[in-house]
Write a protein that holds these residues in place. Sequence first.
Motif, PDB file in Angstrom:
ATOM      1  N   UNK A  95       0.753  -1.092   0.032  1.00 17.70           N
ATOM      2  CA  UNK A  95       0.190  -0.016  -0.115  1.00 17.70           C
ATOM      3  C   UNK A  95       0.686   1.505   0.061  1.00 17.70           C
ATOM      4  N   UNK A  96       2.103   1.350   0.930  1.00 19.22           N
ATOM      5  CA  UNK A  96       2.835   2.310   0.953  1.00 19.22           C
ATOM      6  C   UNK A  96       3.668   2.476  -0.410  1.00 19.22           C
ATOM      7  N   UNK A  97       4.087   1.543  -1.002  1.00 12.52           N
ATOM      8  CA  UNK A  97       4.962   1.297  -2.315  1.00 12.52           C
ATOM      9  C   UNK A  97       4.150   2.080  -3.249  1.00 12.52           C
ATOM     10  N   UNK A  98       2.816   1.595  -3.238  1.00 10.99           N
ATOM     11  CA  UNK A  98       2.134   2.065  -4.411  1.00 10.99           C
ATOM     12  C   UNK A  98       1.816   3.483  -4.405  1.00 10.99           C
ATOM     13  N   UNK A  99       1.724   4.257  -3.039  1.00  9.45           N
ATOM     14  CA  UNK A  99       1.195   5.522  -2.838  1.00  9.45           C
ATOM     15  C   UNK A  99       2.520   6.484  -2.511  1.00  9.45           C
TER      16      UNK A  99
END
Length: 234
Positions: A95-99
């Motif tokens: 989730x963090x990687x995507x954002x």
Amino acid sequence: MAVPPVIVAIDGPSGTGKSSTSRAVAARLGLDYLDTGAQYRAMTWWMLNNGIDVRDRAAVAAASVKPSIVSGTDPLAPTITVDGTDVSGPIRSPEVTAAVSAVSAVPEVRARITELQRSIAAGAAAGVGIVVEGRDIGTTVLPAADAKIFLTASPEARAARRSAELAGQGGVAGADVSATREALARRDAADAGRQASPMAKADDATEVDTTELTLEQVIERVISLVEQRRRRES
């Protein structure tokens, strides 16, 4: 005679061995270490955890002053906390990687984090020195760094390394290398195309292609470059 402190900027995209190299170089040279990407991930984690729409640049900008981000600089055990909470694990989530690209492209976020990075580097410059890794260290954050290195690798090598890293972090074993390559390409385009401090090789940085090198060879090459710079300055 004491060895003067040295500021080393190591930039480059994901999958080039940047983090492993930076930590090892710092440890072997007795320097502090700073993972600037972790700081942007920490900011992104805070945004997601507090219900901020990361696609809303105005909302991200307004909220960017709120979290307290603290980075530990021991290369053997780097840490990062947000408002006193250890987030070294959570910031590596999908989730963090995507954002993170969206959040890190917001100028107010970059200004806040850049100020923090410069403060940490200034403290290290008064002590033993530091290795700072990121994507805009040699160009924007620390343009006067004593040594600047830009790591590269072929798309295939980067994708294979990143897939193996994800599997090692508890991801799906045998992660799709093709999908990983596409994800890396999207991240590269976002980082290189943003208006605020895009990822780029500094004019005076030495490029090291890690595609055909072992990690140990990359580490030795970077240490050699840093030592050459030290000799020129002494």
